[in-house]
Scaffold this active site. Structure first.
Site, PDB file in Angstrom:
ATOM      1  N   GLN A  78       0.845  -1.195   0.000  1.00  0.00           N
ATOM      2  CA  GLN A  78       0.000   0.000   0.000  1.00  0.00           C
ATOM      3  C   GLN A  78       0.883   1.248   0.000  1.00  0.00           C
ATOM      4  O   GLN A  78       1.131   1.857   1.046  1.00  0.00           O
ATOM      5  CB  GLN A  78      -0.886  -0.022   1.249  1.00  0.00           C
ATOM      6  N   PHE A  79       1.373   1.649  -1.178  1.00  0.00           N
ATOM      7  CA  PHE A  79       2.276   2.799  -1.249  1.00  0.00           C
ATOM      8  C   PHE A  79       1.605   4.090  -0.809  1.00  0.00           C
ATOM      9  O   PHE A  79       2.264   5.024  -0.364  1.00  0.00           O
ATOM     10  CB  PHE A  79       2.873   2.950  -2.659  1.00  0.00           C
ATOM     11  N   THR A  80       0.282   4.152  -0.863  1.00  0.00           N
ATOM     12  CA  THR A  80      -0.418   5.387  -0.487  1.00  0.00           C
ATOM     13  C   THR A  80      -0.334   5.689   1.011  1.00  0.00           C
ATOM     14  O   THR A  80      -0.699   6.788   1.434  1.00  0.00           O
ATOM     15  CB  THR A  80      -1.895   5.355  -0.930  1.00  0.00           C
TER      16      THR A  80
END
Length: 150
Positions: A78-80
């Protein structure tokens, strides 16, 4: 390394209409990596999550770990989680790790989490457009950042 840990009754990841992974009772872990993350971050976070006591004991007190309840874990990249929202309305993801660095970090975390749990963890697919479904139990949601250990 940042993680959002959600205690779930069940969770799954679907990619292109196909269910890739699913779990029953346990944790959905959303994991965000940055280039500065190390094996020390991986080891600390995996151990912390495995020993986190947020499942009810026989008295109804959150006193048991995911291992104690023979739970499962689903880890989704989950890069966000590295979104910077300070300037304007469009988040910046400059602190999110590069693909070349974060894929090995993600894989190493999943391996460490498997070792801590004592059985394989389920995963999403790094970089894929995933549909994540979950039933948050409680709800119980905890955020961790390896740069804020104290």
């Amino acid at each position: 390394m940042r993680a959002v840990i959600q205690r779930v009754s069940h969770a799954s990841v679907t990619i292109n209409g196909e269910c890739k992974s699913s779990i029953g009772r346990g944790y959905l872990v959303l994991l965000g990596c940055e280039n500065a993350d190390t094996q020390e971050d991986i080891d600390w976070l995996a151990k912390k999550i495995a020993n986190l006591r947020v499942f009810d004991d026989e008295a109804g007190v959150m006193n048991l770990s995911v291992r104690d309840v023979d739970g499962e874990i689903l880890v989704v990249s989950q890069f966000t989680l590295w979104a910077s929202y300070k300037k304007g309305n469009r988040p910046s993801y400059l602190r999110a790790g590069s693909h070349e660095i974060t894929v090995p970090l993600y894989e190493a975390f999943c391996k460490a989490m498997t070792e801590q749990l004592g059985k394989p963890v389920q995963t999403g697919e790094f970089g894929a457009d995933m549909k994540v479904e979950l039933l948050n139990d409680g709800p119980v949601t905890i955020c961790m950042d390896t740069k804020n250990k104290e």
